[in-house]
Every structure is written in structure tokens, then in C-alpha cells.
Design an enzyme around this catalytic site. Sequence first.
Site, PDB file in Angstrom:
ATOM      1  N   PHE A  20      96.524 -44.837  27.556  1.00 38.97           N
ATOM      2  CA  PHE A  20      97.860 -44.224  27.536  1.00 38.97           C
ATOM      3  C   PHE A  20      97.886 -42.917  28.325  1.00 38.97           C
ATOM      4  O   PHE A  20      98.832 -42.634  29.049  1.00 38.97           O
ATOM      5  CB  PHE A  20      98.306 -43.897  26.103  1.00 38.97           C
ATOM      6  CG  PHE A  20      98.384 -45.068  25.160  1.00 38.97           C
ATOM      7  CD1 PHE A  20      98.420 -46.379  25.619  1.00 38.97           C
ATOM      8  CD2 PHE A  20      98.439 -44.850  23.779  1.00 38.97           C
ATOM      9  CE1 PHE A  20      98.502 -47.442  24.730  1.00 38.97           C
ATOM     10  CE2 PHE A  20      98.525 -45.911  22.888  1.00 38.97           C
ATOM     11  CZ  PHE A  20      98.546 -47.211  23.355  1.00 38.97           C
ATOM     12  N   ASP A  62      86.969 -31.193  25.681  1.00 42.36           N
ATOM     13  CA  ASP A  62      86.721 -31.982  24.471  1.00 42.36           C
ATOM     14  C   ASP A  62      87.609 -31.385  23.382  1.00 42.36           C
ATOM     15  O   ASP A  62      87.418 -30.222  22.994  1.00 42.36           O
ATOM     16  CB  ASP A  62      85.233 -31.877  24.098  1.00 42.36           C
ATOM     17  CG  ASP A  62      84.893 -32.682  22.851  1.00 42.36           C
ATOM     18  OD1 ASP A  62      85.804 -32.990  22.052  1.00 42.36           O
ATOM     19  OD2 ASP A  62      83.690 -32.988  22.680  1.00 42.36           O
ATOM     20  N   VAL A  63      88.566 -32.157  22.887  1.00 44.96           N
ATOM     21  CA  VAL A  63      89.524 -31.570  21.941  1.00 44.96           C
ATOM     22  C   VAL A  63      88.890 -31.173  20.605  1.00 44.96           C
ATOM     23  O   VAL A  63      89.495 -30.437  19.828  1.00 44.96           O
ATOM     24  CB  VAL A  63      90.744 -32.500  21.682  1.00 44.96           C
ATOM     25  CG1 VAL A  63      91.574 -32.680  22.935  1.00 44.96           C
ATOM     26  CG2 VAL A  63      90.326 -33.833  21.065  1.00 44.96           C
ATOM     27  N   SER A 142     100.430 -43.886  15.411  1.00 44.29           N
ATOM     28  CA  SER A 142     100.177 -45.336  15.495  1.00 44.29           C
ATOM     29  C   SER A 142     100.925 -46.017  14.369  1.00 44.29           C
ATOM     30  O   SER A 142     101.163 -45.410  13.304  1.00 44.29           O
ATOM     31  CB  SER A 142      98.674 -45.601  15.339  1.00 44.29           C
ATOM     32  OG  SER A 142      98.422 -46.973  15.093  1.00 44.29           O
ATOM     33  N   TYR A 155      91.035 -44.509   9.975  1.00 46.65           N
ATOM     34  CA  TYR A 155      91.858 -44.429  11.209  1.00 46.65           C
ATOM     35  C   TYR A 155      93.343 -44.343  10.857  1.00 46.65           C
ATOM     36  O   TYR A 155      94.065 -43.455  11.328  1.00 46.65           O
ATOM     37  CB  TYR A 155      91.587 -45.631  12.126  1.00 46.65           C
ATOM     38  CG  TYR A 155      92.488 -45.602  13.350  1.00 46.65           C
ATOM     39  CD1 TYR A 155      92.296 -44.653  14.348  1.00 46.65           C
ATOM     40  CD2 TYR A 155      93.545 -46.501  13.487  1.00 46.65           C
ATOM     41  CE1 TYR A 155      93.137 -44.594  15.455  1.00 46.65           C
ATOM     42  CE2 TYR A 155      94.390 -46.455  14.588  1.00 46.65           C
ATOM     43  CZ  TYR A 155      94.180 -45.495  15.572  1.00 46.65           C
ATOM     44  OH  TYR A 155      95.025 -45.431  16.662  1.00 46.65           O
ATOM     45  N   PRO A 185     102.617 -46.406  18.644  1.00 45.48           N
ATOM     46  CA  PRO A 185     102.522 -47.761  19.194  1.00 45.48           C
ATOM     47  C   PRO A 185     101.773 -48.714  18.264  1.00 45.48           C
ATOM     48  O   PRO A 185     100.954 -48.307  17.436  1.00 45.48           O
ATOM     49  CB  PRO A 185     101.721 -47.574  20.484  1.00 45.48           C
ATOM     50  CG  PRO A 185     101.616 -46.096  20.711  1.00 45.48           C
ATOM     51  CD  PRO A 185     101.734 -45.468  19.354  1.00 45.48           C
ATOM     52  N   GLU A 191      91.130 -49.013  26.500  1.00 46.69           N
ATOM     53  CA  GLU A 191      89.704 -49.006  26.125  1.00 46.69           C
ATOM     54  C   GLU A 191      89.531 -48.812  24.623  1.00 46.69           C
ATOM     55  O   GLU A 191      88.411 -48.694  24.124  1.00 46.69           O
ATOM     56  CB  GLU A 191      88.983 -47.894  26.896  1.00 46.69           C
ATOM     57  CG  GLU A 191      88.944 -48.163  28.388  1.00 46.69           C
ATOM     58  CD  GLU A 191      88.308 -47.042  29.193  1.00 46.69           C
ATOM     59  OE1 GLU A 191      87.681 -46.134  28.604  1.00 46.69           O
ATOM     60  OE2 GLU A 191      88.443 -47.064  30.422  1.00 46.69           O
TER      61      GLU A 191
HETATM   62  P1  NDP Z   1      91.515 -45.183  25.207  1.00 51.46           P
HETATM   63  O1  NDP Z   1      90.188 -45.353  24.553  1.00 51.46           O
HETATM   64  O2  NDP Z   1      91.839 -46.054  26.380  1.00 51.46           O
HETATM   65  O3  NDP Z   1      91.730 -43.664  25.629  1.00 51.46           O
HETATM   66  C1  NDP Z   1      91.414 -42.635  24.728  1.00 51.46           C
HETATM   67  C2  NDP Z   1      91.410 -41.308  25.465  1.00 51.46           C
HETATM   68  O4  NDP Z   1      91.102 -40.285  24.520  1.00 51.46           O
HETATM   69  C3  NDP Z   1      90.382 -41.256  26.564  1.00 51.46           C
HETATM   70  O5  NDP Z   1      90.950 -40.633  27.694  1.00 51.46           O
HETATM   71  C4  NDP Z   1      89.287 -40.382  25.984  1.00 51.46           C
HETATM   72  O6  NDP Z   1      88.695 -39.633  27.030  1.00 51.46           O
HETATM   73  C5  NDP Z   1      90.092 -39.466  25.074  1.00 51.46           C
HETATM   74  N1  NDP Z   1      89.287 -38.841  24.036  1.00 51.46           N
HETATM   75  C6  NDP Z   1      88.665 -39.401  22.970  1.00 51.46           C
HETATM   76  N2  NDP Z   1      87.995 -38.471  22.269  1.00 51.46           N
HETATM   77  C7  NDP Z   1      88.207 -37.283  22.908  1.00 51.46           C
HETATM   78  C8  NDP Z   1      87.783 -35.963  22.699  1.00 51.46           C
HETATM   79  N3  NDP Z   1      86.970 -35.629  21.670  1.00 51.46           N
HETATM   80  N4  NDP Z   1      88.204 -34.994  23.547  1.00 51.46           N
HETATM   81  C9  NDP Z   1      89.002 -35.293  24.578  1.00 51.46           C
HETATM   82  N5  NDP Z   1      89.424 -36.533  24.862  1.00 51.46           N
HETATM   83  C10 NDP Z   1      89.021 -37.510  24.027  1.00 51.46           C
HETATM   84  O7  NDP Z   1      92.602 -45.400  24.036  1.00 51.46           O
HETATM   85  P2  NDP Z   1      94.204 -45.377  24.045  1.00 51.46           P
HETATM   86  O8  NDP Z   1      94.738 -44.936  25.329  1.00 51.46           O
HETATM   87  O9  NDP Z   1      94.628 -46.689  23.498  1.00 51.46           O
HETATM   88  O10 NDP Z   1      94.447 -44.291  22.908  1.00 51.46           O
HETATM   89  C11 NDP Z   1      95.167 -43.100  23.115  1.00 51.46           C
HETATM   90  C12 NDP Z   1      95.771 -42.686  21.798  1.00 51.46           C
HETATM   91  O11 NDP Z   1      96.669 -43.672  21.342  1.00 51.46           O
HETATM   92  C13 NDP Z   1      94.753 -42.500  20.680  1.00 51.46           C
HETATM   93  O12 NDP Z   1      95.130 -41.386  19.907  1.00 51.46           O
HETATM   94  C14 NDP Z   1      94.885 -43.796  19.869  1.00 51.46           C
HETATM   95  O13 NDP Z   1      94.527 -43.625  18.538  1.00 51.46           O
HETATM   96  C15 NDP Z   1      96.364 -44.075  20.014  1.00 51.46           C
HETATM   97  N6  NDP Z   1      96.807 -45.449  19.828  1.00 51.46           N
HETATM   98  C16 NDP Z   1      96.243 -46.504  20.478  1.00 51.46           C
HETATM   99  C17 NDP Z   1      96.732 -47.799  20.284  1.00 51.46           C
HETATM  100  C18 NDP Z   1      96.133 -49.000  20.927  1.00 51.46           C
HETATM  101  O14 NDP Z   1      96.328 -50.127  20.415  1.00 51.46           O
HETATM  102  N7  NDP Z   1      95.459 -48.876  22.053  1.00 51.46           N
HETATM  103  C19 NDP Z   1      97.904 -48.033  19.429  1.00 51.46           C
HETATM  104  C20 NDP Z   1      98.405 -46.859  18.782  1.00 51.46           C
HETATM  105  C21 NDP Z   1      97.893 -45.623  18.999  1.00 51.46           C
HETATM  106  P3  NDP Z   1      87.148 -39.240  27.172  1.00 51.46           P
HETATM  107  O15 NDP Z   1      86.346 -40.323  26.529  1.00 51.46           O
HETATM  108  O16 NDP Z   1      86.957 -39.119  28.652  1.00 51.46           O
HETATM  109  O17 NDP Z   1      87.066 -37.924  26.489  1.00 51.46           O
HETATM  110  C1  8X3 Z   2      96.045 -48.760  17.175  1.00 51.94           C
HETATM  111  C2  8X3 Z   2      96.780 -49.930  16.648  1.00 51.94           C
HETATM  112  O1  8X3 Z   2      96.760 -51.765  14.901  1.00 51.94           O
HETATM  113  O2  8X3 Z   2      94.678 -51.345  16.110  1.00 51.94           O
HETATM  114  O3  8X3 Z   2      96.490 -47.584  16.606  1.00 51.94           O
HETATM  115  O4  8X3 Z   2      95.441 -49.811  14.427  1.00 51.94           O
HETATM  116  S1  8X3 Z   2      95.852 -50.736  15.466  1.00 51.94           S
END
Ligand code: NDP
Ligand code: 8X3
Length: 255
Positions: A20, A62-63, A142, A155, A185, A191
Site C-alpha cells: 500500500f 524504522d517506526v 484493517s 493483529y 482494507p 507482501e
Molecule cells: P507489505 O508487507 O507489503 O508492506 C508493509 C510496509 O510496512 C513495508 O513497506 C515495510 O517496509 C513497512 N514496515 C514494516 N515494519 C516497519 C517498521 N518497523 N518500520 C518502518 N516500516 C515498516 O504490507 P501492506 O502494504 O499490505 O500493509 C500496509 C499496512 O496495511 C499494514 O499496516 C497492514 O497491517 C495493513 N493492512 C494490510 C492488508 C492486506 O491484506 N495486505 C489489509 C488491511 C490492512 P520495510 O520492511 O522496508 O521496513
Molecule cells: C489484513 C487483512 O483479513 O488478513 O489486515 O487480517 S486480514
Amino acid sequence: MTRVDPRSLTVLVTGATAGFGAAIARRFAAEGAKVVATGRRKDRLDALKKELGASCHAAALDVTDRKAVEAFPGSLPAAFAAVSVVVANAGLALGLEPAPEADLDDWDAMVAANVSGLLYTVRAFLPGLVARDEGHVVLLGSVAGDFPYPGGNCYGATKAFVKQFALNLRADLLGSSVRVTSVEPGLAETEFSLVRFHGDAQKAKEPYRGVEPLTPEDVAETVFWACTLPRRVNVNRVQVMPVMQAFGGFAFKRR
Ligand code: NDP
Ligand code: 8X3
């Protein structure tokens, strides 16, 4: 209807190295916004910076590193310093085991990124938004924050926190022009599952089998929409799911 001009925005995105976050950075940059892209993977940030050019400032962050996040706004180059949109997107799920078998390290890591990291990010940028009396905080929640599912334990709880924090921020910010939106979402192919299953590519495919999930671009579009609505409008929460996903009923253990 006077929408917010994206060319007037400087958008900070956490977790812009994948999924995202990368799509959100691209969406805003394509419409002329300045983007501050962050994440831990430097090589991905360098590639994004190369792709987006002068409209992008990319920096490793790193957040979960509270001191680094607190210092981050002050480290931005002048052209990117007036951040007007904060997209707290960085986060992860780890594991899908039932709670009694879950790995506490996984729980710690989820709380650190999804809860503490998000708090650090928002807190670091809020004073600037309030002082300029403009801007938008977008938190990535989420559907897992509303709908329990087996293995969603920690989670889902972190995402329930995100939703409530967004609503509570709205309460605190009443009187300012700063907007807050919780974007929630459902199943989306990024990933996310690869991370959740600790790099097991086979397991990571399973959630998407036979389903057309959301794409990162679908979520980016939702964020872009909420942020460019007229300034009088605050979208409190927006929940988006694939058409091929819905809710289950209550579960019973029958005798
Ligand atoms: P990805 O794994 O594709 O991306 C996650 C991103 O978060 C990466 O850019 C990663 O970057 C970053 N990240 C993780 N930990 C840290 C950290 N400690 N510091 C900084 N950056 C961090 O997942 P999504 O894009 O799917 O997820 C994005 C958000 O959306 C998350 O909060 C997830 O929970 C939420 N979400 C996802 C859904 C899904 O089905 N995919 C649905 C609903 C919500 P890097 O590793 O380089 O630090
Ligand atoms: C990610 C969606 O359904 O895998 O937040 O928890 S789910």
C-alpha cells in the site's frame, strides 16, 4: 466542489517500500504532490526515489525507533519540511496460530510497529499540522480490527487500537482544520502474507487462492480520495473489501 489540490500537498508515507505504502506514494506523486517515502529497506527507497524523481524525498526510518521518529520531522530538507498529510501505514501481521500457541515475539513485534510505531509517527508530526492549521492524518487499520477470525488475535487487536485512536484524535483535534481518517482494507495482495508467514511463499499464496483480492492501487485510490475531498469533509472511517470477501457467522462448539 472545491477539492484539495494534490499539488499543494507534502505527503509522508511510512512503509513506502512495498504494498500500500509504495502505491500511495506513487498515486500522490503522479498528481503532483511532494512525497516523503520511508521504510527500513534502503534499496527499495533508493529505487522509489529514482522512479519518482525530484518530487520524492526518501529516507530510511524504522517506526519502532522512537528517538529516530521523534527526530525525523526536524531532519527533513526545507522543501519537504511542511508535511501536510501523514499516512501511518507501516505495519505487519506475524503468525496465524491460535493464541495459546502464538509466539510472544510475534506479538511484541506487531504491537511495536502497528501500535507504538504508529503513535510515534502521528505524535511527531501533529504539532506541525496543528500549528499550520491544515493537514490530514491517515491511519491504516484493517477489517481485522472489527471482525475477529481464528488466528487474528493480536493483529486484529492492534488494528482495533488504530481505529479507536483515529476516532479519539478527531475528538482532540476538533477546532483545528486537521482531518483524520482510518482506512480499513480487507484482503489485499501485497507482501503482507509473505511477512505474516515468515517468508514461506507457499503458505503466503493460500489466502488469495481463488479470490480476486484488493490491489495496493485500490487502497491508494481510497486514501487519495479521502485526502482530496473538500476541506470541510472528514471521512472518519472507510472500510473496503474485495467483492469476493464477506463476513462469517458466529462459531459454535457443539456437543
Ligand atoms: P507489505 O508487507 O507489503 O508492506 C508493509 C510496509 O510496512 C513495508 O513497506 C515495510 O517496509 C513497512 N514496515 C514494516 N515494519 C516497519 C517498521 N518497523 N518500520 C518502518 N516500516 C515498516 O504490507 P501492506 O502494504 O499490505 O500493509 C500496509 C499496512 O496495511 C499494514 O499496516 C497492514 O497491517 C495493513 N493492512 C494490510 C492488508 C492486506 O491484506 N495486505 C489489509 C488491511 C490492512 P520495510 O520492511 O522496508 O521496513
Ligand atoms: C489484513 C487483512 O483479513 O488478513 O489486515 O487480517 S486480514
